[in-house]
Enzyme design. Structure first.
Site, mmCIF file in Angstrom:
data_model
loop_
_atom_site.group_PDB
_atom_site.id
_atom_site.type_symbol
_atom_site.label_atom_id
_atom_site.label_comp_id
_atom_site.label_asym_id
_atom_site.label_seq_id
_atom_site.Cartn_x
_atom_site.Cartn_y
_atom_site.Cartn_z
ATOM 1 N N HIS A 1 -4.203 10.664 7.737
ATOM 2 C CA HIS A 1 -2.916 11.074 7.947
ATOM 3 C C HIS A 1 -2.396 10.640 9.204
ATOM 4 O O HIS A 1 -1.213 10.884 9.289
ATOM 5 C CB HIS A 1 -3.236 12.768 8.165
ATOM 6 N N ARG B 1 -7.066 5.693 -5.032
ATOM 7 C CA ARG B 1 -6.168 5.316 -4.084
ATOM 8 C C ARG B 1 -6.129 5.781 -2.576
ATOM 9 O O ARG B 1 -5.813 4.989 -1.882
ATOM 10 C CB ARG B 1 -4.331 5.258 -4.300
ATOM 11 N N ARG C 1 12.599 13.969 -7.771
ATOM 12 C CA ARG C 1 11.570 13.990 -8.644
ATOM 13 C C ARG C 1 11.205 15.727 -8.698
ATOM 14 O O ARG C 1 10.908 16.399 -7.557
ATOM 15 C CB ARG C 1 10.330 13.318 -8.099
ATOM 16 N N ARG D 1 10.806 12.864 -3.097
ATOM 17 C CA ARG D 1 9.359 13.715 -3.354
ATOM 18 C C ARG D 1 9.718 14.979 -2.842
ATOM 19 O O ARG D 1 9.117 15.533 -2.004
ATOM 20 C CB ARG D 1 8.336 13.023 -2.673
ATOM 21 N N CYS E 1 9.564 2.583 -7.685
ATOM 22 C CA CYS E 1 9.600 3.316 -6.639
ATOM 23 C C CYS E 1 8.192 3.453 -5.837
ATOM 24 O O CYS E 1 8.129 4.032 -4.721
ATOM 25 C CB CYS E 1 10.089 4.696 -6.916
ATOM 26 N N GLU F 1 3.876 5.920 -14.563
ATOM 27 C CA GLU F 1 2.888 5.708 -13.814
ATOM 28 C C GLU F 1 1.430 5.831 -14.292
ATOM 29 O O GLU F 1 0.374 5.898 -13.436
ATOM 30 C CB GLU F 1 3.029 6.552 -12.550
ATOM 31 N N ASN G 1 1.919 3.036 -7.229
ATOM 32 C CA ASN G 1 0.941 3.536 -6.780
ATOM 33 C C ASN G 1 0.026 3.949 -7.697
ATOM 34 O O ASN G 1 -1.192 3.927 -7.658
ATOM 35 C CB ASN G 1 1.313 4.558 -5.742
ATOM 36 N N ASP G 2 0.440 5.029 -8.505
ATOM 37 C CA ASP G 2 -0.394 5.693 -9.671
ATOM 38 C C ASP G 2 -0.690 4.534 -10.456
ATOM 39 O O ASP G 2 -2.038 4.818 -11.242
ATOM 40 C CB ASP G 2 0.247 6.923 -9.965
HETATM 41 C C1 PEP Z 1 4.040 6.192 -7.301
HETATM 42 O O1 PEP Z 1 2.850 6.776 -7.963
HETATM 43 O O2 PEP Z 1 4.055 5.086 -7.274
HETATM 44 C C2 PEP Z 1 4.665 7.010 -6.802
HETATM 45 C C3 PEP Z 1 5.973 6.575 -6.076
HETATM 46 O O3 PEP Z 1 4.644 8.398 -6.536
HETATM 47 P P1 PEP Z 1 3.529 9.057 -5.440
HETATM 48 O O4 PEP Z 1 3.078 7.984 -4.494
HETATM 49 O O5 PEP Z 1 4.236 10.163 -4.877
HETATM 50 O O6 PEP Z 1 2.302 9.459 -6.300
HETATM 51 MG MG MG Z 2 2.816 8.964 -8.389
#
Ligand code: PEP
Ligand code: MG
Length: 574
Positions: free
Chosen positions: A194, A469, A337, A301, A506, A435, A458-459
């Site tokens: 954090h 992650r 989202r 988000r 994104c 994702e 990311n996911d």
């Molecule tokens: C992702 O998963 O790439 C994404 C943009 O969503 P978050 O990071 O909020 O899970």
């Molecule tokens: Mg995500």
């Protein structure tokens, strides 16, 4: 004596300034037995310190500065919860009454028990929260020692200083901000902590995980911090100092130059139009998005607006937040989202315990399981479409039945607004996040029914490689260039383009310079990233020719050799 330390780069920039040490509250405290007549006073001392620490948190919450990351409230909330845990707020008192020991010792014993409980967690994210426990206890002990506020020895105004600490909590960073430190460094910490997230949002260079820096550095040592490379040079010689001064001024010049690109269109050398959008977490973030030249919001988000609260807000409050973002972007797209709650983002008081939170009831799964929550958000979102160019984005879709249920929810919500005569944009675009590998591999069914797609790398990477992650122990395996990830990315982008369905990325990859050309070569024309990343990505777009990168991109996509892929990527970026 000059020496160099290497840590984890968390927030970029070069700082050259003098060390200012933050006194380290050791959890090693003395143990002594008190005469019976002093017990009441000892307990009163504890109660006063507990209350003063609570007051410190409340004052931080109510004076939350605008520059603080959106997650800041949630972090503070967590620290308050830890403080109020009976093990910390009641246990020490009972121990003093029972054993007549000093309160500091009782706190230490209770803390050890609490930390041991965190140690037991299999989930690395939860295990890491023992750091938060130690940070809260440090605050409490500071109060007991009569030096509240976790402040450095004396705030210096005469020279620029770098704050050197064993550890810093997100709350510490926010508190120290007005003192304008040139940088922050800590012995402990990880890139996903954090503290790291807040440091990035403050735009202050920061390196964590420097191990014994706090012991090795003395007050007023001259320091050079390279927040990009994670390097700290202590007492540099003249030549090194001159070299870094040059680098620092070049870096600052570069940032100024980049800012001037704000109004330039992001076209490639051969004239392809590229859209660079911003990822935001609250309506106020659009100020920074516009300052950096983003031409839309690619990912709002929405769940960050309301984390750390007991309940989600009602329709009116949500509507106001969405309307403000839409109106602020003045006709530019604002992609909101629906709540991606669950996993590591929980509503306070409604936390769910799951064996595998990332694979559990999160995002659209949670919304479909909680119709009331979902309908309230959809009503607020649809109403906001009347005030700007709002698009609705659905996270974590994995199957066509989820998609159908979601579209059905949207249709019935529209019907109820119609019945009440409430205006909304009838043509509102509905998109889905790609994702989950299953969605990427069965893209056609999603592309057929949705107006646009957004790839959450990311996911997508987490689920493709089965790597959490947030777990620092497997972080080194997290690899956007894994051939399987590249295959999925190019498959999704290529298929969407063929079907004429707009597609963007994104996730973090969209804001990393190393991947801009690769994604452009795959056919991506829309990127969404942290606002501060827009200018440098724009510059990379402006210096890229799509015909020139085509052959190399194909070579990368055909290769299954990780070393070769990296070598070819270097060539692509040269
Ligand atoms: C992702 O998963 O790439 C994404 C943009 O969503 P978050 O990071 O909020 O899970
Ligand atoms: Mg995500």
């Amino acid at each position: 004596m000059s020496f160099t330390l290497h840590g984890i780069a968390v927030s970029s920039g070069i700082a050259i300034a003098y060390a200012h040490l933050l006194s380290h509250t050791s959890l090693e405290v003395a143990h002594y037995v008190l005469p019976k007549r002093f017990i009441a006073d000892e307990i009163a001392r504890f109660d006063a310190a507990l209350q003063a620490t609570r007051n410190e948190f409340s004052s931080l919450r109510s004076n939350r500065p605008s520059y603080a990351a959106a997650e800041f409230d949630a972090f503070l909330e967590l620290h308050q919860m830890i403080l109020d845990d009976p093990l910390l707020s009641v246990g020490p008192r009972e121990m003093v009454e029972r054993e007549h020991c000093n309160i500091e010792w009782a706190i230490k014993v209770q803390t050890d028990t609490l930390v041991a409980q965190f140690d037991e967690f299999e989930d690395a994210y939860l295990r890491e929260r023992q750091t938060d426990v130690k940070q809260v206890v440090a605050r409490l002990l500071k109060q007991l020692s009569g030096q509240p506020g976790h402040q450095p020895a004396a705030a210096r105004r005469d020279v620029e200083t770098i704050l050197v600490a064993h550890d810093l909590s997100p709350a510490d960073l926010i508190q120290f901000r007005p003192q304008q430190y040139a940088a922050f460094i800590t012995d402990v910490g990880s890139a996903t902590s954090h503290t790291a997230i807040v440091a990035r949002s403050l735009n202050t260079p920061c390196v964590v995980g420097l191990h014994h820096a706090r012991e090795l550095i003395r007050e007023d040592d001259l320091l050079i911090l390279d927040g990009e490379q994670g390097v700290l040079i202590v007492n540099p010689d003249k030549a090194v100092l001159a070299e870094y001064k040059l680098l620092q001024s070049e870096w600052e010049l570069e940032r100024k130059k980049l800012k001037r690109l704000r109004t330039a269109r992001a076209n490639t050398l051969d004239g392809a139009v590229i859209e660079l959008h911003a990822n935001i977490e609250k309506p106020e973030d659009i100020i920074e998005a516009k300052e950096n030249g983003a031409t839309g919001v690619g990912l709002f988000r929405s769940e960050f607006l309301f984390l750390g609260r007991d309940q989600l807000p009602d329709e009116e409050e949500q509507f106001e937040a969405y309307r403000a973002a839409a109106a602020g972007m003045k006709g530019h797209p604002v992609t909101i989202r629906t709540f991606d709650l669950g996993a590591d983002k929980q509503i306070k008081g409604a936390e769910r315990v799951a064996n595998n939170p990332a694979l559990g009831l999160r995002a659209i799964r949670l919304c479909l399981a909680e119709p009331q929550l979902f309908r309230t958000q959809l009503r607020a979102l649809l109403r906001a479409t009347h005030y700007g160019n709002v698009k609705i984005l659905i996270p974590m879709l994995s199957s066509v039945s989820e998609l159908n249920q979601t579209l059905q929810f949207i249709a019935t919500t529209k019907q109820s607004l119609d019945d009440e005569g409430i205006p909304y944009d009838r043509e509102v675009k509905i998109g889905g996040m790609i994702e989950i590998p299953a969605a990427a591999l069965s893209l056609n069914v999603f592309a057929r029914q949705l107006d646009f797609l957004s790839i959450g790398t990311n996911d997508l990477i987490q689920y493709t490689l089965a790597i959490d992650r947030t777990d620092e122990e497997v972080a080194h395996l997290y690899d956007p260039l894994h051939p399987a990830v590249l295959y999925l990315l190019s498959h999704v982008i290529g298929t969407a383009n063929k079907l004429n369905v707009p597609v963007s990325v994104c996730g973090e990859m969209a804001g990393e310079l190393a991947y801009t050309r690769l994604l452009l070569g795959m056919g991506l024309r829309q990127f969404s990233m942290f606002s501060a990343q827009v200018p440098s990505i724009k510059q990379r777009v402006l210096t890229t020719s799509l015909p020139e990168i085509a052959a190399l991109t194909q070579k990368i996509l055909r290769s299954d050799d990780p070393l070769k892929i990296r070598e070819l990527l270097d060539k692509l970026n040269a």
